[in-house]
Motif scaffolding. Sequence first.
Motif, PDB file in Angstrom:
ATOM      1  N   MET A   1       0.860  -1.188   0.000  1.00  0.00           N
ATOM      2  CA  MET A   1       0.000   0.000   0.000  1.00  0.00           C
ATOM      3  C   MET A   1       0.894   1.234   0.000  1.00  0.00           C
ATOM      4  N   PRO A   2       0.353   2.346  -0.465  1.00  0.00           N
ATOM      5  CA  PRO A   2       1.201   3.542  -0.582  1.00  0.00           C
ATOM      6  C   PRO A   2       1.700   4.034   0.777  1.00  0.00           C
ATOM      7  N   THR A   3       2.987   4.268   0.860  1.00  0.00           N
ATOM      8  CA  THR A   3       3.578   4.799   2.088  1.00  0.00           C
ATOM      9  C   THR A   3       4.541   5.911   1.711  1.00  0.00           C
ATOM     10  N   ILE A   4       5.001   6.644   2.711  1.00  0.00           N
ATOM     11  CA  ILE A   4       5.997   7.694   2.456  1.00  0.00           C
ATOM     12  C   ILE A   4       7.201   7.487   3.373  1.00  0.00           C
ATOM     13  N   PRO A   5       8.381   7.934   2.926  1.00  0.00           N
ATOM     14  CA  PRO A   5       9.506   7.970   3.863  1.00  0.00           C
ATOM     15  C   PRO A   5       9.380   9.203   4.763  1.00  0.00           C
ATOM     16  N   ILE A   6      10.089   9.207   5.870  1.00  0.00           N
ATOM     17  CA  ILE A   6       9.997  10.337   6.806  1.00  0.00           C
ATOM     18  C   ILE A   6      10.373  11.656   6.130  1.00  0.00           C
ATOM     19  N   SER A   7      11.244  11.585   5.132  1.00  0.00           N
ATOM     20  CA  SER A   7      11.680  12.827   4.465  1.00  0.00           C
ATOM     21  C   SER A   7      10.522  13.546   3.766  1.00  0.00           C
ATOM     22  N   GLU A   8       9.452  12.802   3.480  1.00  0.00           N
ATOM     23  CA  GLU A   8       8.303  13.432   2.804  1.00  0.00           C
ATOM     24  C   GLU A   8       7.175  13.785   3.769  1.00  0.00           C
ATOM     25  N   ALA A   9       7.404  13.618   5.060  1.00  0.00           N
ATOM     26  CA  ALA A   9       6.344  13.911   6.035  1.00  0.00           C
ATOM     27  C   ALA A   9       6.082  15.410   6.117  1.00  0.00           C
ATOM     28  N   LYS A  10       4.840  15.757   6.435  1.00  0.00           N
ATOM     29  CA  LYS A  10       4.490  17.172   6.615  1.00  0.00           C
ATOM     30  C   LYS A  10       5.110  17.684   7.922  1.00  0.00           C
ATOM     31  N   PRO A  11       5.310  19.023   8.004  1.00  0.00           N
ATOM     32  CA  PRO A  11       5.900  19.580   9.239  1.00  0.00           C
ATOM     33  C   PRO A  11       5.038  19.267  10.470  1.00  0.00           C
ATOM     34  N   GLU A  12       3.734  19.287  10.283  1.00  0.00           N
ATOM     35  CA  GLU A  12       2.876  18.961  11.417  1.00  0.00           C
ATOM     36  C   GLU A  12       1.558  18.374  10.913  1.00  0.00           C
ATOM     37  N   TYR A  13       1.037  17.403  11.654  1.00  0.00           N
ATOM     38  CA  TYR A  13      -0.255  16.794  11.333  1.00  0.00           C
ATOM     39  C   TYR A  13      -1.263  17.158  12.417  1.00  0.00           C
TER      40      TYR A  13
END
Lengths: 596, 217
Positions: A1-13
């Motif tokens: 399933m689609p996932t992201i690496p931490i480098s693509e995480a938003k500054p805040e959720y």
Amino acid sequence: MPTIPISEAKPEYDVVIVGSGAGGGQMAYALTLAGLKCVMLEAGRSYDPVTETAMFQRGDQAPLGGSSTPEKDFGFFDATIDGGWTVPNEPYTQASDKPEQEFKWWRARMLGGRTNHWGRISLRNGPYDFKPCSRDGLGFDWPISYETLEPYYTRVERLIGVYGSNEGLENTPDSPAGVLQPPPKGRVGDLMTQKAGKKLGVPVVPIHRAVLTKALDGKKLAAKLHPGDKKAQKIVADSMTQRAPCFWATACGRGCSIKANYQSTTVHLPPALATGNLDIIPNAHAREVIVGKDGKAKGILFIDKTTGKEERVKGKAVVLAASSGETVRILLNSQGGEGVANSSGLVGKYIMDTVGSNLRGQIPALESIAPHNDDGAGGSHFYSPWWEYEAQKKGQLDFARGYHIEIGGTRSMPRGNSPVPGNFTKGLYGKKLKEEARRYYGSFIGLACRGEMIPNENSFAELDPDVKDKWGIPVMKWHWKWSDHELNMAAHAQKKFTEMIEAMGGTAMPNPNKPGSKSILRGGEVIHEVGGALMGADPAKSVVNEWNQSWDIDNLFLCDGSPFPSNADKNPTLTIMALAWRAADHIIEEARKGNI
Amino acid sequence: MDNQNSTTRLPRRKVLQWFATVAAVDLTTIPGFAQAPHEATGYGTDPDLTITYSPGDVWDLTLSDAERKAATALADVILPADDLGPAASEVHLIDFIDEWVSAPYPRQKGDRNVVIPGLKWIDEESKTRFQKDFADLTEAQQEAICDDLCAEKPKTPELAKNARFFDRFSSICQGAYYSTPEGWAAIGYVGNTPSGVFNGPPQEVLDQLGLEQTVKD
């Protein structure tokens, strides 16, 4: 399933969710459909049951016939990845070296967690189960009643799809008309047990399991689940139409590529991802809840297992849904090991599992019956809800709580191990052996006690002062002790099962009527670990309130089994989901008010 | 799926073959190289579940030719061709047996310590009694030895010891045989087939057992 690496995480959720199983999946589903931006941390790798499940593979197509090994404890085809009784690089320890005080901890390191392989048994807690202490003076009451949680049980059942029947039995709630899917037909073992139960006054009825026996009417159900929200309705209806009903083959423990059964990865996560509001970061091993100077949770500190580096994600609220043991580990390790959300001193206390005790019988009437397809829905069809409330009330039993009986299949697919116990074919070879194997195959019925454990002072988890995992994080150390209530329950079950097997004209094997201490499974072995961060009405005597919300940190929620103040015989998953959905509604409401 | 573990999924045999083609040294001179069976690794905690495996794909098969010959013959005595199905050798049971006793897991290592000496014994016993390897005996000669192993009270401590080998070996054979489609037919397993409906047991079975289907349409 689609996932992201931490480098693509938003500054805040808006919300950081730790764990992707029943609690985390339900939380992500509800929050993202309501428009909140969420990030989910999963300690294992991404996983897609549609492409990765072993569906029709036979034993002769797998190493060792598919039988179990220390690397695949439940057999080669079991859905569990990087897990089982041990997890590479992540040990846990025992406070005692006495076997009867061992706690066995099953973990999975994969998207969807333990929901990928579970038994799909989905029983509602009954009214008594929320107020056990008021009834018999033992353990703890929940701060909510059955009536409070009932609407959420109904919502979860509509969403995940549960088969079963309404029997109107004591403390075994019916679902509203039209909510349950049709139960599957009884198999030989089910019907034999039902007939024997009738003689002995033990009810045997269709069980409730999260398996589709007919296609979901996505549009209609989505309208009921998300009234007035056209966007949510469309996403949920689309997701539901991707699920096919059971095709009556292959064991559910393998997972399901046609999405006929519930797993977080087939039911909760696809619609959550479709909202565009969910990012999933896999291989993220949570270490601490980050708490700010204002006393609020700010996010999660975790190890990115792909690099070994410490990383952080930030959120306005934090949900831990990592399993009881992992949630306790994260709470106790936070603030550099000082712990958080623990002003009560109760984090890690009162961990419970389910009382397990099994007995098999050999039934001569079942020998040499005509071969026929007994696969069914890939798991239980019938069970016995607890029936001795009256005897217990009168003080006739030497244990306080109930158990239900699960019925083991008879003509299941042989896989790697000899399908007939060796003592039935001992001394035979050649044609005679093959004839006797055919005669006895399918003549065995297994009965399993699954009962309520009362929380006690001797069963808890703490940080091991010495042992750390691969990344230097202190690991859990388990303390375990059954009380006489559980041991006496197991003894009662052994006696009752012997009677039931004899009522079928069979013989219990190997030796019936064992004492409880000899027939009870190890702590943790039923894989129903709950408790460790109890929910209550008094901040001094509990870790979270009725919204799964920490008393100490009001934007921190615990949404796995850890808040359970008791562990009814009913399997915990459905209640974890109902509580998580209720907590999600609370978070959404608080967010609307600007409190989160 | 991520590919972190892809190297561990490669069969060891293939890794060694690859290594042999690129290595400039004689591999057999490297200490420990020859200890393949017990140094072998398993399939790990994340094997690919969607492919079909054959014995030897994950770890090397290690039985000698003589052991395979004896095991093949014994498996055919235990599970011969008859009206219920084919003989063990017709479904290549020897490869499964070899895979089993060559596996790197504790249970199978324990079985290896019973099976290999047992196979050696049965050939020696055959030579003592009939001056031939077990595989080359007549059916009646093979059965004479098996009957002694299957006796309720074996006559000598040596026979008692090897009766345990016979039990273990038979159990491994049955596990393997009944995992095959031919074995399913032989034992009466029906299933693993998708269907639009599940009707429960056939009426004749219900009648025979005096049962009634209680879940109605």
